[in-house]
Design a protein around this motif. Sequence first.
Motif: not given
Length: 267
Positions: A1-30
């Motif tokens: 994953m790139t730093d524009t999306v964070l991915y973590e698994v803990s105790d059976g829970l996968a957390t996916i976090t969009l991580n472009r807050p400065g761009a209001m988490n807009a969707l570029n190709i990456a």
Amino acid sequence: MTDTVLYEVSDGLATITLNRPGAMNALNIATKVALREAAREAAADTAVRAILLTAAGDRAFCVGQDLKEHITLLASDRETGAGQTMTTVREHYNPIVRALVSAPKPVVAAVNGVAAGAGLGFALAADYRVVADTAAFNTSFAGVALTADSGVSWTLPRVVGPGRAADLLLFPRSISAQDAFELGIANKVVPSAELRAEGEKVARKLAEGPTVAYAALKEAVAYGLTHSLDETLDKEDELQTRAGAAEDHAIAVQAFVNKEKPKYLGR
């Protein structure tokens, strides 16, 4: 994953976090590529029993397509005739929505701010939406002379009904968290400061639950929306047979008899 999306698994829970807050988490190709791969990985990983989709910052969950990048790509297409710009629906949006909707486990969206366009689509692809009281929703598509994508033409009418969906799509506007709750878009509205904790609480509760049964419930509801009563009854028979044969069912019944809280294994 790139730093524009964070991915973590803990105790059976996968957390996916969009991580472009400065761009209001807009969707570029990456970001779209990273989100697609994270959604697919979480859906396929048998160690993951629930998925939490959220975003960094407090302004936006996701405002949809990154229009700055989009304008550049449109200009390039006009010059080269390549016609690559709109392939993002096929290459990115569709796989993301398919992964979330068809995941054999519950998906929770914790919506921290504006969810517009594809951002709305990804939120609607979740099974349950916890929403900050400062969040807002907007279909957006007609506002930039486009039609619905990211599954919105399928999910939105099923959530709010076809009449209200047509209104929201034809006349895009900001819908408050409270209005979204009344429409059924939001399942729960909480103070902004409590969103992450509440989203994790809901997702972890589901991750600890009978996930074989949850997967069957997701499949049953999706099937019933597009099939006859007789076909749906047959599907319920098939799915109930599967759920009844799972180890979790035996655990639940024994715990009920013993007046204990069941500890599910997800199998």
